[in-house]
Motif scaffolding. Structure first.
Motif, short mmCIF file in Angstrom:
data_model
loop_
_atom_site.label_atom_id
_atom_site.label_comp_id
_atom_site.label_asym_id
_atom_site.label_seq_id
_atom_site.Cartn_x
_atom_site.Cartn_y
_atom_site.Cartn_z
N PRO A 38 73.93 99.51 91.07
CA PRO A 38 73.61 98.28 91.82
C PRO A 38 73.91 98.40 93.30
CG PRO A 38 75.71 98.04 90.70
CD PRO A 38 75.20 99.41 90.32
N ILE A 39 73.06 97.75 94.10
CA ILE A 39 73.34 97.57 95.52
C ILE A 39 73.08 96.10 95.86
CG2 ILE A 39 72.64 99.93 96.06
CD1 ILE A 39 70.11 98.72 97.39
N VAL A 40 73.50 95.67 97.03
CA VAL A 40 73.28 94.30 97.50
C VAL A 40 72.55 94.35 98.83
CG1 VAL A 40 74.39 92.16 98.30
CG2 VAL A 40 75.33 93.40 96.33
N LEU A 41 71.50 93.53 98.95
CA LEU A 41 70.80 93.40 100.23
C LEU A 41 70.66 91.92 100.58
CD1 LEU A 41 67.89 96.02 100.06
CD2 LEU A 41 70.08 96.22 101.25
N ALA A 42 70.91 91.63 101.86
CA ALA A 42 70.76 90.25 102.35
C ALA A 42 69.59 90.19 103.33
CB ALA A 42 72.04 89.77 103.02
N CYS A 43 68.46 90.71 102.92
CA CYS A 43 67.25 90.71 103.75
C CYS A 43 67.48 91.59 104.98
CB CYS A 43 66.83 89.30 104.12
SG CYS A 43 66.72 88.22 102.65
N ASP A 44 66.56 91.55 105.95
CA ASP A 44 66.71 92.42 107.11
C ASP A 44 67.75 91.88 108.09
OD1 ASP A 44 65.12 90.27 107.67
OD2 ASP A 44 63.63 91.38 108.82
N THR A 45 68.00 90.57 108.07
CA THR A 45 69.09 89.97 108.85
C THR A 45 69.74 88.90 107.98
OG1 THR A 45 67.64 88.31 109.85
CG2 THR A 45 67.98 90.35 111.09
N ILE A 46 70.96 88.52 108.35
CA ILE A 46 71.66 87.47 107.60
C ILE A 46 70.92 86.14 107.76
CG2 ILE A 46 73.78 86.11 107.47
CD1 ILE A 46 73.99 88.92 106.29
N TYR A 47 70.46 85.84 108.96
CA TYR A 47 69.68 84.64 109.19
C TYR A 47 68.26 84.87 108.66
CZ TYR A 47 67.61 80.64 111.62
OH TYR A 47 66.96 79.47 111.91
N GLY A 48 67.79 83.96 107.84
CA GLY A 48 66.45 84.11 107.27
C GLY A 48 66.54 84.46 105.80
N ALA A 49 65.39 84.54 105.12
CA ALA A 49 65.36 84.77 103.68
C ALA A 49 64.08 85.49 103.31
CB ALA A 49 65.46 83.44 102.93
N MET A 50 64.07 86.05 102.10
CA MET A 50 62.91 86.74 101.56
C MET A 50 62.75 86.38 100.09
SD MET A 50 63.23 90.66 102.96
CE MET A 50 63.08 91.08 104.70
N ASN A 51 61.50 86.40 99.59
CA ASN A 51 61.35 86.26 98.15
C ASN A 51 61.58 87.63 97.50
OD1 ASN A 51 58.89 87.78 98.02
ND2 ASN A 51 57.68 85.93 98.40
N ILE A 52 61.59 87.66 96.18
CA ILE A 52 62.01 88.88 95.49
C ILE A 52 61.04 90.03 95.71
CG2 ILE A 52 60.91 88.35 93.26
CD1 ILE A 52 63.61 89.34 91.98
#
Length: 775
Positions: A80-94
């Motif tokens: 397993p790894i964890v990703l918080a999108c390309d920046t902390i601010y903002g969001a992405m769908n799966i």
């Protein structure tokens, strides 16, 4: 999804938590709550690198439930790894996070959403650590921590302290001054204290807008860890309301004016060197975090459900859920259940979720963001790309802040490593057989050709394997089929599911789905059926169905669904087809055009008009003889009786649309004086009265040169309601009565009554018999 102001968190002392755990074990509130429920379908398979996948449907007090889960084992090549999108601010769908991970070079096997977040900013509530880099503060929330081998740990009330000590060197006398803070890469809140940002927060700026202070630092040495040291140099001190650009290799320390911390910023001058130290209060698990995500409530500890009194009550009711559990041997369970979709999946309460994770062998478990955020994607054996498996309750994928991804670093070598059934997850009816075929993936999860020497064997009962043929048993449940290749050493488990109950049956005959069927004397018809089980197609054969004929003796039905109609058959029978608790019926009519006219007084008239192409049914099987006929449809019948001649010019009625299916018929009738209406409107949708039908048909026959027997007052005197005949209809009504086309009923002609479809066929048949009018 939830979002609290920074610093807000209900905390429990260790003693209080222990009391709550004890209360949970004694509380009757959990009695009978259950987990996901009784399994009604399960598909489990190895995917790659030691990871497994399970698709399960079950029933509990809420109804049908549908979940998806994966497991990973520490030390395997899939981790397993964890990703918080390309920046902390903002969001992405799966889908976007999987694509982003692939751009970073990760080979993604599966993905699931994790932490709660602000839907306004996309900033997660809890911690983020990516590949050892500390990117977002925990704010006291619980955390899930992974090391580089894939071991998972849950840390409660997570805290990371940042200490910034000025070493001097600038224009001020600041050496030795220091400050502490915890907020890192969170949205700055008014009155909430000091915040630190770096380039991982946003590529734009600090995104602040209220009046405040800011100090900008250049990173001279080091990088942010949960425990570590970074050397900085002050490059700018700023006061105002505009956001400050961060930039690659820089940090910004800031607070709003209402926090009253301007004295803290006086500790820094341009040119000062600053030492930044992070610490975790001695929590070595957190200090050594390689990957970390925030989490919601801890639902299970030491194999026991914790007390719901300490959980977020706003999340207690049934919902779609995402969660993570850890078994005693270190196996990590990634669990998602769909919800808010009646008949497919209703979701679980928090207590049911906790119990389900206990049922799956978890000794520790946490809740993640659920509702519309819950989503799972995976690349299963046989697939060439990652696909979303779940059904989002919002109807579309939601953009979320953080995800856990299962990835493998194994290089693709084209050598089979994990084997799977191409029929994995297939549902078979008891006693059925199915030819098996195989697929394979190499250690990287890349699809490759299956070896020629794959052998299959059954574990767990529910059937046998002979060569490449699986023979289902007679008990319902999941069959695990183990696959092995002696030449390559590849192996893997897949499953199929055996059922003895069905959800629905579809009956087909003559190439179409049927519920009623018209037959000819001496005809043979083969019936076939397909079946579904909770939305899944079922492998089933003709021998699995029972066929029964009742009603008129029209013929025989074989055990395999072959109907043979007797040469002298007539009437109506019902064919009953049953299997797996589902019963379907087909109404059979011999020598009948429609299933609902057999034995009807107007059957012969309807059949005649149908065969001449003058009338049609309301559908392929039904005529509905007792329904009223509309004025437009009656005119359409006359038009067809005349051979549907071409009509030129205008001259329709104002209330008849040019594209109406009856427009040409009404225009034709008006041009010949058959339809007169009120001069402007025809009222095509009105039901036809009997006297209007007599009038229209009488004009039609006159136009065709057909003379009926003339009627007189004496002709009509035999009807007790003759006085109610409209004057314009007297001549036509009398002629129809005198010619024997209509004879009324009960001594009445019923001129104002509505004409039925059956009556229409009778008067058309009798009237047209006065001459050859077709063509």
């Amino acid at each position: 999804m939830r979002f609290f102001k920074s610093g807000y968190r209900r905390k429990l002392t260790a003693a209080a938590a222990a009391v709550l755990v004890l209360a949970a074990s004694l509380s009757p509130a959990f009695a009978g709550e259950g987990g996901q429920g009784t399994a009604i379908y399960q598909n489990t398979m190895d995917i790659t690198g030691g990871a497994t996948y399970t698709d399960m449907m079950s029933e509990n007090s809420y109804g049908i439930q549908h979940s998806y889960s994966f497991t990973s084992t520490p030390g395997d090549v899939t981790r397993p790894i964890v990703l918080a999108c390309d920046t902390i601010y903002g969001a992405m769908n799966i889908n976007s996070i999987v694509s982003y991970a692939q751009q970073l070079g990760y080979n993604v096997v599966a993905a699931m959403n994790s932490d709660f977040f602000s839907m306004t900013t996309g900033v997660p509530l809890g911690i983020v650590v990516e590949d050892g880099i500390y990117k977002c503060s925990p704010e006291g929330y619980n955390s899930v921590i992974f090391d580089d081998q894939g071991h998972a740990s849950v840390v409660s009330d997570t805290a990371v302290q940042i200490t910034m000590t000025n070493r001097g060197g600038g224009s001020g006398n600041n050496a030795g001054k220091y400050l502490t803070l915890t907020h890192f890469n969170k949205m700055r809140q008014n009155g909430a204290g000091l915040y630190l940002f770096d380039e991982h927060f946003s590529t734009v700026s600090t995104r602040t807008s209220s009046e405040g202070w800011a100090v900008k630092f250049k990173i001279l040495q080091g990088e942010m860890k949960t425990k570590g040291t970074v050397t900085l140099q002050v490059t700018e001190v700023y006061e105002g309301s505009s956001p400050m650009t961060i930039g690659e290799g820089y940090m910004v320390l800031t607070a709003d004016d209402t926090s009253g911390l301007d004295w803290q910023f006086q500790k820094f001058s341009v040119g000062d060197t600053v030492t930044l130290e992070t610490s975790c209060y001695g929590n070595t698990t957190l200090e050594n975090a390689v990957w970390a995500t925030g989490a919601g409530d801890i639902l299970v500890q030491n194999g026991q459900m914790t007390s719901s009194a300490g959980w977020d009550s706003a999340l207690a009711a049934k919902n779609p859920r995402s969660a993570l559990g850890i078994r005693a041997d270190g196996t990590v369970v990634y669990y998602e259940i769909d919800g808010r979709q009646s008949g497919y999946s209703n979701g679980l309460s928090m207590t049911q979720l906790a119990q389900e994770l206990i049922d799956r062998g978890c000794v520790t478990a946490v809740n993640f963001d659920g509702g519309g955020s819950s989503a799972v994607a995976a690349k299963l054996p046989g697939s060439v790309s990652t696909e979303v498996l779940t059904s989002p309750s919002d109807g579309a994928l939601r953009k979320c802040a953080t995800y856990i991804l299962l990835v493998t670093e194994a290089a693709s070598d084209g050598q089979p490593d994990t084997l799977a059934l191409e029929q994995a997850g297939t549902v078979l009816y008891q006693g059925m057989s199915m030819e098996l075929s195989y697929t394979a993936v190499d250690k990287s999860g890349t699809k490759t050709a299956a070896p020629a020497d794959v052998t299959a064997s059954v574990t767990g009962g529910y059937g046998t394997v002979s060569g490449n043929t699986y023979n289902a048993g007679w008990a319902p449940g999941m069959t695990t089929i183990s696959l092995n290749s002696a030449s390559t050493g590849a192996s893997g488990d897949s499953s199929v599911y055996v059922v003895n109950r069905l959800s629905d049956i579809t009956v087909k005959a003559k190439g179409q789905e049927v519920s009623a069927l018209n037959l000819e004397k001496g005809e043979q018809v083969q019936f076939s059926q397909t079946a579904v089980y909770h939305g899944k197609d079922v492998v089933i054969g003709q021998s699995s169905f029972q066929y029964t004929l009742s009603g008129d003796d029209i013929g025989t039905i074989s055990d395999t669904g072959l109907l043979t109609v007797r040469e002298d058959a007539s009437g109506t029978a019902v064919l009953t087809i049953a299997s797996g608790g589902v019963v379907k019926t087909v109404t059979l009519t011999v020598n009948g055009i429609f299933s609902d006219i057999g034995g009807h007084w107007a059957e012969d008239y309807i059949t005649e008009m149908y065969e001449k192409g003058i009338v049609t049914g309301v559908d392929e099987q039904h005529f509905r003889p007792g329904d009223n006929i509309r004025r437009a449809d009656f005119m359409l019948m006359l038009y067809r009786a005349s051979g549907s001649p071409a009509v030129s010019g205008d001259g329709g009625f104002a209330d008849v649309a040019d594209d109406a299916y009856y427009a040409e018929a009404v225009k034709w009738a008006k041009s010949l004086g058959i339809a007169q209406g009120d001069g402007t409107n025809f009222r095509p949708s009105d039901n036809m009265t009997r006297e209007d039908a007599f009038t229209f048909l009488y004009r039609y026959l006159e136009e065709k040169g057909v003379s009926l027997t003339a009627g007189t007052e004496e002709t009509l005197a035999g009807f007790s309601d003759a006085d109610s005949i409209s004057e314009y209809a007297l001549e036509s009504t009398a002629a129809f009565a005198a010619s024997g086309i209509v004879d009324g009923y009960g001594g009445q002609i019923n001129p104002q009554g509505l004409l039925t479809r059956a009556e229409m066929c009778k008067i058309l048949s009798l009237a047209l018999s006065f001459g050859e009018l077709q063509g």
